[in-house]
Design an enzyme around this catalytic site. Structure first.
Site, PDB file in Angstrom:
ATOM      1  N   VAL A 101       0.904  -1.153   0.000  1.00  0.00           N
ATOM      2  CA  VAL A 101       0.000   0.000   0.000  1.00  0.00           C
ATOM      3  C   VAL A 101       0.941   1.200   0.000  1.00  0.00           C
ATOM      4  O   VAL A 101       1.620   1.468   0.989  1.00  0.00           O
ATOM      5  CB  VAL A 101      -0.933   0.011   1.228  1.00  0.00           C
ATOM      6  CG1 VAL A 101      -1.692   1.324   1.312  1.00  0.00           C
ATOM      7  CG2 VAL A 101      -1.899  -1.167   1.181  1.00  0.00           C
ATOM      8  N   PRO A 102       1.029   1.901  -1.140  1.00  0.00           N
ATOM      9  CA  PRO A 102       2.091   2.894  -1.342  1.00  0.00           C
ATOM     10  C   PRO A 102       1.822   4.244  -0.678  1.00  0.00           C
ATOM     11  O   PRO A 102       1.624   5.264  -1.343  1.00  0.00           O
ATOM     12  CB  PRO A 102       2.145   3.013  -2.869  1.00  0.00           C
ATOM     13  CG  PRO A 102       0.731   2.774  -3.289  1.00  0.00           C
ATOM     14  CD  PRO A 102       0.209   1.718  -2.337  1.00  0.00           C
ATOM     15  N   CYS A 103       1.876   4.267   0.628  1.00  0.00           N
ATOM     16  CA  CYS A 103       1.627   5.502   1.372  1.00  0.00           C
ATOM     17  C   CYS A 103       2.661   6.569   1.054  1.00  0.00           C
ATOM     18  O   CYS A 103       2.399   7.760   1.260  1.00  0.00           O
ATOM     19  CB  CYS A 103       1.559   5.220   2.871  1.00  0.00           C
ATOM     20  SG  CYS A 103       2.937   4.296   3.523  1.00  0.00           S
ATOM     21  N   HIS A 104       3.803   6.168   0.507  1.00  0.00           N
ATOM     22  CA  HIS A 104       4.839   7.141   0.143  1.00  0.00           C
ATOM     23  C   HIS A 104       4.404   8.036  -1.016  1.00  0.00           C
ATOM     24  O   HIS A 104       5.003   9.074  -1.250  1.00  0.00           O
ATOM     25  CB  HIS A 104       6.150   6.419  -0.202  1.00  0.00           C
ATOM     26  CG  HIS A 104       6.054   5.450  -1.336  1.00  0.00           C
ATOM     27  ND1 HIS A 104       5.571   4.169  -1.173  1.00  0.00           N
ATOM     28  CD2 HIS A 104       6.350   5.586  -2.646  1.00  0.00           C
ATOM     29  CE1 HIS A 104       5.594   3.552  -2.332  1.00  0.00           C
ATOM     30  NE2 HIS A 104       6.053   4.389  -3.248  1.00  0.00           N
TER      31      HIS A 104
END
Length: 178
Positions: free
Chosen positions: A138-141
């Protein structure tokens, strides 16, 4: 909360990551801590009583995709099952929106809140991303603060790690810090 059946640690160019799984899929992914021991301790803290184990084929595929991503290569997580049984509904919506962003594409906490139909929820979006148990799957970046600032990042290294992940995806439009 989802119950972990096993966890494994694995090497990446950024350091040793961790991954935990259960019957319904992945229950957690851990970006590198300061060293392998710290990553292992974090996994044992997050998943008490969960044994270090050989990852099954499905988990090994997820590990390969994380390794590819952290090498700056294209990676697909579409086939990765995430066990979100212990994840609040709002967080699930935030994670789905984050996963819809293409590698290197970014948005802001406020824009995501508006996309979710709750324009006043930018802080709640940030809190959900800060609690993300599946980074970088989950690419929170990919979610930034207003004005293109990096904002916070809960992984070891903080905002520098966030910017490094974006750099690996080709998503930095400003000069790199690295």
């Amino acid at each position: 909360m989802a119950t972990a059946r096993g966890f494994a640690c694995f090497d990446t160019p950024l350091g040793v990551c961790g991954i935990a799984w259960g019957e319904a899929g992945l229950v957690g992914v851990q970006l590198p801590e300061r060293d392998e021991q710290a990553t292992r301790e974090r996994m044992q803290h997050r998943f008490p009583g969960c044994p270090l184990a050989e990852p099954p084929a499905e988990v090994a595929t997820a590990i390969g995709a994380v390794q590819a991503l952290l090498c700056g290569m294209p990676a697909s997580f579409q086939a990765v099952r995430l066990d979100m049984s212990g994840v609040p509904a709002f967080h699930q919506r935030v994670y789905a929106a984050a996963m819809a962003l293409a590698p290197g594409q970014t948005t802001t906490y406020g824009a995501m809140a508006r996309q979710l139909g709750d324009p006043g929820a930018a802080r709640a979006v940030g809190q959900a991303l800060g609690a993300n148990p599946f980074a970088p799957i989950v690419p929170c970046h990919r979610i930034l603060a207003a004005g293109g600032r990096s904002g916070g990042f809960s992984a070891h290294g903080g905002a520098q790690t966030k910017l490094k992940l974006l750099e690996l995806e080709g998503g930095l439009s400003q000069p790199s810090l690295f």
